[in-house]
Design a protein around this motif. Structure first.
Motif, PDB file in Angstrom:
ATOM      1  N   LEU A  70       8.013   7.310   4.030  1.00  0.00           N
ATOM      2  CA  LEU A  70       7.908   5.981   4.639  1.00  0.00           C
ATOM      3  C   LEU A  70       6.469   5.646   5.006  1.00  0.00           C
ATOM      4  O   LEU A  70       6.051   4.483   4.945  1.00  0.00           O
ATOM      5  N   THR A  71       5.694   6.663   5.375  1.00  0.00           N
ATOM      6  CA  THR A  71       4.270   6.436   5.655  1.00  0.00           C
ATOM      7  C   THR A  71       3.540   6.014   4.383  1.00  0.00           C
ATOM      8  O   THR A  71       2.718   5.088   4.403  1.00  0.00           O
ATOM      9  N   LEU A  72       3.848   6.674   3.280  1.00  0.00           N
ATOM     10  CA  LEU A  72       3.243   6.296   1.997  1.00  0.00           C
ATOM     11  C   LEU A  72       3.661   4.885   1.589  1.00  0.00           C
ATOM     12  O   LEU A  72       2.874   4.141   0.994  1.00  0.00           O
ATOM     13  N   LEU A  73       4.901   4.519   1.892  1.00  0.00           N
ATOM     14  CA  LEU A  73       5.372   3.170   1.592  1.00  0.00           C
ATOM     15  C   LEU A  73       4.597   2.136   2.401  1.00  0.00           C
ATOM     16  O   LEU A  73       4.187   1.088   1.878  1.00  0.00           O
ATOM     17  N   ALA A  74       4.357   2.430   3.686  1.00  0.00           N
ATOM     18  CA  ALA A  74       3.560   1.525   4.514  1.00  0.00           C
ATOM     19  C   ALA A  74       2.124   1.444   4.003  1.00  0.00           C
ATOM     20  O   ALA A  74       1.515   0.360   3.977  1.00  0.00           O
ATOM     21  N   ASP A  75       1.575   2.568   3.586  1.00  0.00           N
ATOM     22  CA  ASP A  75       0.234   2.615   3.000  1.00  0.00           C
ATOM     23  C   ASP A  75       0.165   1.718   1.776  1.00  0.00           C
ATOM     24  O   ASP A  75      -0.773   0.918   1.611  1.00  0.00           O
ATOM     25  N   ALA A  79      -2.102  -1.697   1.051  1.00  0.00           N
ATOM     26  CA  ALA A  79      -2.990  -1.795  -0.111  1.00  0.00           C
ATOM     27  C   ALA A  79      -2.654  -3.021  -0.966  1.00  0.00           C
ATOM     28  O   ALA A  79      -3.552  -3.756  -1.401  1.00  0.00           O
ATOM     29  N   LEU A  80      -1.367  -3.250  -1.204  1.00  0.00           N
ATOM     30  CA  LEU A  80      -0.957  -4.394  -2.022  1.00  0.00           C
ATOM     31  C   LEU A  80      -1.253  -5.714  -1.317  1.00  0.00           C
ATOM     32  O   LEU A  80      -1.697  -6.674  -1.954  1.00  0.00           O
ATOM     33  N   ALA A  81      -1.020  -5.774  -0.013  1.00  0.00           N
ATOM     34  CA  ALA A  81      -1.297  -7.006   0.728  1.00  0.00           C
ATOM     35  C   ALA A  81      -2.789  -7.327   0.722  1.00  0.00           C
ATOM     36  O   ALA A  81      -3.196  -8.483   0.542  1.00  0.00           O
ATOM     37  N   LEU A  82      -3.613  -6.301   0.900  1.00  0.00           N
ATOM     38  CA  LEU A  82      -5.059  -6.510   0.878  1.00  0.00           C
ATOM     39  C   LEU A  82      -5.536  -6.914  -0.514  1.00  0.00           C
ATOM     40  O   LEU A  82      -6.401  -7.778  -0.660  1.00  0.00           O
ATOM     41  N   ALA A  83      -4.972  -6.287  -1.550  1.00  0.00           N
ATOM     42  CA  ALA A  83      -5.359  -6.635  -2.925  1.00  0.00           C
ATOM     43  C   ALA A  83      -4.979  -8.078  -3.244  1.00  0.00           C
ATOM     44  O   ALA A  83      -5.720  -8.799  -3.910  1.00  0.00           O
ATOM     45  N   ARG A  84      -3.820  -8.499  -2.757  1.00  0.00           N
ATOM     46  CA  ARG A  84      -3.387  -9.877  -2.991  1.00  0.00           C
ATOM     47  C   ARG A  84      -4.297 -10.856  -2.252  1.00  0.00           C
ATOM     48  O   ARG A  84      -4.662 -11.909  -2.777  1.00  0.00           O
ATOM     49  N   TRP A  95     -10.420  -2.005  -1.301  1.00  0.00           N
ATOM     50  CA  TRP A  95     -11.110  -0.750  -1.597  1.00  0.00           C
ATOM     51  C   TRP A  95     -11.489   0.007  -0.330  1.00  0.00           C
ATOM     52  O   TRP A  95     -11.495   1.242  -0.314  1.00  0.00           O
ATOM     53  N   VAL A  96     -11.815  -0.722   0.729  1.00  0.00           N
ATOM     54  CA  VAL A  96     -12.125  -0.063   1.992  1.00  0.00           C
ATOM     55  C   VAL A  96     -10.913   0.718   2.486  1.00  0.00           C
ATOM     56  O   VAL A  96     -11.033   1.854   2.954  1.00  0.00           O
ATOM     57  N   TRP A  97      -9.719   0.130   2.360  1.00  0.00           N
ATOM     58  CA  TRP A  97      -8.501   0.821   2.777  1.00  0.00           C
ATOM     59  C   TRP A  97      -8.205   2.011   1.866  1.00  0.00           C
ATOM     60  O   TRP A  97      -7.956   3.127   2.334  1.00  0.00           O
ATOM     61  N   VAL A  98      -8.229   1.768   0.569  1.00  0.00           N
ATOM     62  CA  VAL A  98      -7.853   2.815  -0.393  1.00  0.00           C
ATOM     63  C   VAL A  98      -8.816   3.999  -0.341  1.00  0.00           C
ATOM     64  O   VAL A  98      -8.399   5.161  -0.432  1.00  0.00           O
ATOM     65  N   CYS A  99     -10.101   3.733  -0.199  1.00  0.00           N
ATOM     66  CA  CYS A  99     -11.094   4.820  -0.176  1.00  0.00           C
ATOM     67  C   CYS A  99     -11.385   5.316   1.237  1.00  0.00           C
ATOM     68  O   CYS A  99     -11.833   6.456   1.407  1.00  0.00           O
ATOM     69  N   ALA A 303     -10.851  -3.517   6.842  1.00  0.00           N
ATOM     70  CA  ALA A 303     -10.439  -3.856   5.482  1.00  0.00           C
ATOM     71  C   ALA A 303      -9.940  -5.296   5.414  1.00  0.00           C
ATOM     72  O   ALA A 303     -10.245  -6.030   4.463  1.00  0.00           O
ATOM     73  N   VAL A 304      -9.182  -5.745   6.414  1.00  0.00           N
ATOM     74  CA  VAL A 304      -8.726  -7.134   6.452  1.00  0.00           C
ATOM     75  C   VAL A 304      -9.917  -8.074   6.559  1.00  0.00           C
ATOM     76  O   VAL A 304      -9.979  -9.105   5.874  1.00  0.00           O
ATOM     77  N   CYS A 305     -10.863  -7.730   7.416  1.00  0.00           N
ATOM     78  CA  CYS A 305     -12.053  -8.577   7.560  1.00  0.00           C
ATOM     79  C   CYS A 305     -12.760  -8.768   6.219  1.00  0.00           C
ATOM     80  O   CYS A 305     -13.205  -9.878   5.886  1.00  0.00           O
ATOM     81  N   LEU A 306     -12.842  -7.704   5.445  1.00  0.00           N
ATOM     82  CA  LEU A 306     -13.589  -7.767   4.190  1.00  0.00           C
ATOM     83  C   LEU A 306     -12.814  -8.419   3.058  1.00  0.00           C
ATOM     84  O   LEU A 306     -13.312  -8.487   1.932  1.00  0.00           O
ATOM     85  N   THR A 307     -11.600  -8.910   3.320  1.00  0.00           N
ATOM     86  CA  THR A 307     -10.920  -9.740   2.326  1.00  0.00           C
ATOM     87  C   THR A 307     -11.392 -11.184   2.412  1.00  0.00           C
ATOM     88  O   THR A 307     -11.001 -12.012   1.590  1.00  0.00           O
ATOM     89  N   CYS A 308     -12.221 -11.484   3.400  1.00  0.00           N
ATOM     90  CA  CYS A 308     -12.671 -12.858   3.626  1.00  0.00           C
ATOM     91  C   CYS A 308     -14.185 -12.924   3.483  1.00  0.00           C
ATOM     92  O   CYS A 308     -14.917 -12.183   4.147  1.00  0.00           O
TER      93      CYS A 308
END
Length: 377
Positions: A70-75, A79-84, A95-99, A303-308
């Motif tokens: 479930l932790t991996l699912l939340a991860d 990642a998908l929300a940030l990529a979108r 990328w900040v989240w993933v790396c 990571a959210v900040c850097l989507t903007c």
């Protein structure tokens, strides 16, 4: 990260013990319809029980396996929300989240902070919606996160004045009240965690703890380290004063945030995101407890900040990523050294906490400059 968790022998080892032993112990209590009673390690709002109980939805797995899954699912959801949100590929939030998360080694998979961060990240992204439904969803997600671990309430600090704030805050209040009432009806002792909060001391990883460690290493302070309330804390003269100073600084941070909120003149799409990061950073560095998993929150928020593209927090990300790596070096790799207060442990904690303090001050300054100060100022 999974391989490290399976071996779980890096440094002091036993990172997964919190899930294996503590979470599973709490899970059995929830199965009997009660929150932990008289348990000094239970210091979380009642919503945390939902995360602790969640592995029960995968009964074909062991508790530990289900929790990690479930932790991996939340991860993946983060990642998908940030990529979108970063679909134009002009920013680097995903990328900040993933790396950034693997800099914490296997700690994120053995704590429930990824789930909490997912609620905060999704709340902030939902609040960017132009539609009422999105703002209502953002407020509801922030409320659920608040009842799980308090700090996601700060995701609402930067909502633009007017209808957005009204929709989000009303939704958050209604959701929090409904969820709190439901948990109180279904379980006994749902507010027992409040009894444990006032007894917390100064944890060795905090800024105050680092100051005491320096004083002890130079022979100025004669205190010791004890394992209390589920963490290693300093015991001795002036510790209570350091704890009260941390509380005072937290109050001052809140006053500063309130003053910023009242004086902010301009909002961009990034302002709510930047404000959330600055707020959580300020409350983190003034805390009596800065556990390594706190870095999960900060990585998610930056990571959210850097989507903007309008975000002013890019320099803050440069400070937070090495701080995350130093956090995992302190625990679990060199934790024996940190507890003992040897020079290797002390240097790591000094470096990590200096980066965190610099990030908090820089984030506050850049937020103020971007939204309050005029060009003439």
């Amino acid at each position: 990260m999974l391989l490290l968790l399976l071996r779980d022998s890096l440094g002091i080892g036993g990172v997964g013990r919190e899930v294996h032993v503590l979470y599973q112990y709490w899970y059995r209590q929830f199965a009997h319809g009660t929150f932990p009673v008289g348990d000094v390690t239970w210091q979380y709002p009642p919503g945390a029980g939902l995360v602790i109980m969640s592995p029960g939805v995968l009964p074909w797995l062991t508790y530990f396996q289900a929790f990690v899954a479930l932790t991996l699912l939340a991860d993946a959801a983060v990642a998908l929300a940030l990529a979108r949100a970063d679909s134009d590929r002009l920013t680097h939030g995903a990328w900040v989240w993933v790396c950034g998360l693997p800099l914490l080694l296997h700690i994120p998979l053995a704590r429930y902070d990824v789930q909490v961060t997912a609620l905060a990240v999704l709340a902030l992204l939902a609040l960017r919606s132009r539609f009422t439904a999105g703002r209502l969803l953002g407020g509801a997600l922030a409320a659920v996160g608040t009842l799980v671990k308090v700090w996601p309430a700060l995701t609402l600090i930067g909502t633009p004045r007017g209808r957005t704030t009204r929709d989000a805050w009303v939704s958050a209040a209604v959701t929090a009240a409904a969820l709190l009432a439901t948990l109180a009806l279904c379980f006994t002792h749902s507010l027992d965690f409040l009894r444990q909060q006032g007894s917390r001391g100064v944890q060795i990883e905090s800024l105050g703890g680092t100051a005491l460690a320096v004083a002890r290493s130079t022979g100025v302070w004669p205190g010791t380290v004890e394992y209390r309330y589920g963490a290693f804390e300093y015991v001795g003269p002036y510790v209570s004063s350091v704890g009260r100073l941390a509380l005072l600084l937290t109050v001052l941070a809140f006053v500063w945030l309130l003053m910023w909120r009242l004086r902010a003149r301009s909002w961009t799409a990034a302002t709510p995101l930047d404000a959330a990061l600055a707020a959580v950073l300020l409350f983190t560095v003034t805390s009596r407890v800065i556990s390594p998993q706190y870095m999960i929150w900060l990585i998610g928020l930056v990571a959210v900040c850097l989507t903007c593209r309008e975000s002013v927090m890019r320099p803050v990300a440069v400070l937070l990523l090495p701080a995350a790596a130093l956090s995992s070096l302190a625990y679990p790799v060199l934790y024996d050294e940190v507890v003992a207060g040897t020079w290797p442990g002390l240097v790591v904690m000094l470096a990590r906490n200096t980066l965190l303090l610099a990030a908090a001050l820089l984030a506050a300054r850049r937020l103020w400059t971007a939204s309050v100060a005029t060009p003439d100022e």
